[in-house]
Design an enzyme around this catalytic site. Structure first.
Site, PDB file in Angstrom:
ATOM      1  N   ALA A   1       0.992  -1.252  -0.003  1.00 22.56           N
ATOM      2  CA  ALA A   1      -0.087  -0.020   0.145  1.00 22.56           C
ATOM      3  C   ALA A   1       1.038   1.134   0.085  1.00 22.56           C
ATOM      4  O   ALA A   1       0.538   1.941   1.006  1.00 22.56           O
ATOM      5  CB  ALA A   1      -0.847   0.011   1.090  1.00 22.56           C
ATOM      6  N   LEU A   2       1.618   1.412  -1.041  1.00 22.57           N
ATOM      7  CA  LEU A   2       2.941   2.362  -0.825  1.00 22.57           C
ATOM      8  C   LEU A   2       2.512   3.707  -1.118  1.00 22.57           C
ATOM      9  O   LEU A   2       1.509   3.914  -2.177  1.00 22.57           O
ATOM     10  CB  LEU A   2       3.930   1.978  -2.175  1.00 22.57           C
ATOM     11  CG  LEU A   2       4.556   0.580  -1.960  1.00 22.57           C
ATOM     12  CD1 LEU A   2       5.601   0.319  -3.220  1.00 22.57           C
ATOM     13  CD2 LEU A   2       5.121   0.244  -0.620  1.00 22.57           C
TER      14      LEU A   2
ATOM     15  N   HIS B   1       7.136   5.885   1.670  1.00 19.08           N
ATOM     16  CA  HIS B   1       7.863   4.627   1.091  1.00 19.08           C
ATOM     17  C   HIS B   1       8.806   4.821  -0.188  1.00 19.08           C
ATOM     18  O   HIS B   1       9.989   4.586  -0.311  1.00 19.08           O
ATOM     19  CB  HIS B   1       7.092   3.560   0.590  1.00 19.08           C
ATOM     20  CG  HIS B   1       6.109   2.736   1.834  1.00 19.08           C
ATOM     21  ND1 HIS B   1       4.720   3.033   1.667  1.00 19.08           N
ATOM     22  CD2 HIS B   1       6.303   2.332   2.739  1.00 19.08           C
ATOM     23  CE1 HIS B   1       4.125   2.444   2.579  1.00 19.08           C
ATOM     24  NE2 HIS B   1       4.967   1.863   3.310  1.00 19.08           N
TER      25      HIS B   1
END
Ligand code: PAF
Length: 283
Positions: free
Chosen positions: A32-33, A37
């Site tokens: 769920a970047l 990230h």
């Protein structure tokens, strides 16, 4: 970008490429970047590292089944983002690959770093984190690793783990990425409604207020009770903790002393989403 699902294929690829690229940089994630990230990937690339990212939602670090089941999964979009951000390798293991038949965590005790705040409120959470991070470090054998400051206590736990077991790995803590409102980016933010997002920014406002006041010499307990009343007293919010801590040991402090590296940390439910955030006094 190369994608591997087995440790053996990942390791064969890395041992072939390591001599060409020098350093391997590693960014472990649960997917769920978001931009936070991608900043970790960018930090690894900026250090000239051949960059490996993992996406693996580790069941043993969830102390709450509902949180695990609701953890967002956006693997196709994640792969597009990683490719666009020049990530070199994605490691996508299964639980069988990481744990074998028994998906259980080992027990760890690093003192206040594992036992206070997140450790106290989420029993077994850091056992799960340390277990999986150790397995991932053993699989990837990175030279440098990149973790987000938003999970400050996790960063300190990983620092301890590195000192104890992986002293050749260089730890890098990358500043928290925030939305323009100040809300710290988190995979869990997708579960917030627009109304909840508008309320959730109060966490950062409360952190900044506490930081400013303790730096001016006000005691933590005094300023925290004002912050609770002014920012966190809202029907959608349920505070778990707001504290001034030694950012290395996670021990709670009342007043600021020059020799210590401090952070103000918060965990607060916004409706049914648990959010954490922090600011360093030196930021
Ligand atoms: O921060 C996370 O996303 C996870 O705790 C980590 C470090 C990937 C371990 O599962």
């Amino acid at each position: 970008m190369f994608v591997f699902k087995s440790i053996k294929l990942l390791q064969d690829h890395l041992s072939e490429n390591r001599p060409k690229f020098g350093k391997v940089g590693y960014v472990p994630t649960m997917g769920a970047l978001h931009q936070g990230h991608l900043d970790l990937i960018a930090a690894s690339k900026a250090k000239g590292c051949y960059t490996v990212c993992t996406i693996y939602v580790n069941p043993t670090q969830f102390n709450n089944t509902e949180d695990f089941e609701k953890y967002p999964s956006t693997i196709e979009q994640d792969i597009v983002k990683l490719t666009q951000n020049q990530c070199d390798v994605l490691f996508l293991p299964s639980s069988a690959e990481m744990y074998g038949a028994q998906v259980v965590a080992d027990k760890y005790n690093f003192g206040t770093v594992t036992n206070s705040f997140e450790g106290a409120l989420r029993p077994g959470h850091f056992d799960g984190v340390i277990t999986i991070v150790s397995k991932l470090f053993d699989a990837v054998k990175p030279d440098a690793v990149f973790f987000g400051q938003k999970d400050l206590q996790q960063c300190m736990v990983v620092k301890h783990l590195i000192n104890k077991r992986f002293s050749n790995i260089q730890m890098n803590i990358v500043p928290t990425k925030r939305e323009s409102s100040g809300l710290a980016m988190s995979s869990r933010n997708v579960r917030l409604t627009d109304d909840e997002r508008a309320v959730a920014i109060r966490l950062y406002e409360a952190l900044l207020f506490v930081k400013q006041q303790v730096l001016a010499g006000v005691s933590a307990s005094e300023v925290i009770s004002i912050a609770k009343a002014q920012w966190l007293n809202h029907p959608k919010l349920k505070l778990e903790y707001l504290a001034l801590v030694d950012a290395d040991t996670m021990e709670q402090h009342e007043l600021v002393r020059p020799e210590i590296h401090y952070a103000v940390i918060i965990a607060c439910w916004c409706s049914n989403v648990r959010l954490i955030d922090n600011v360093l006094l030196t930021d």
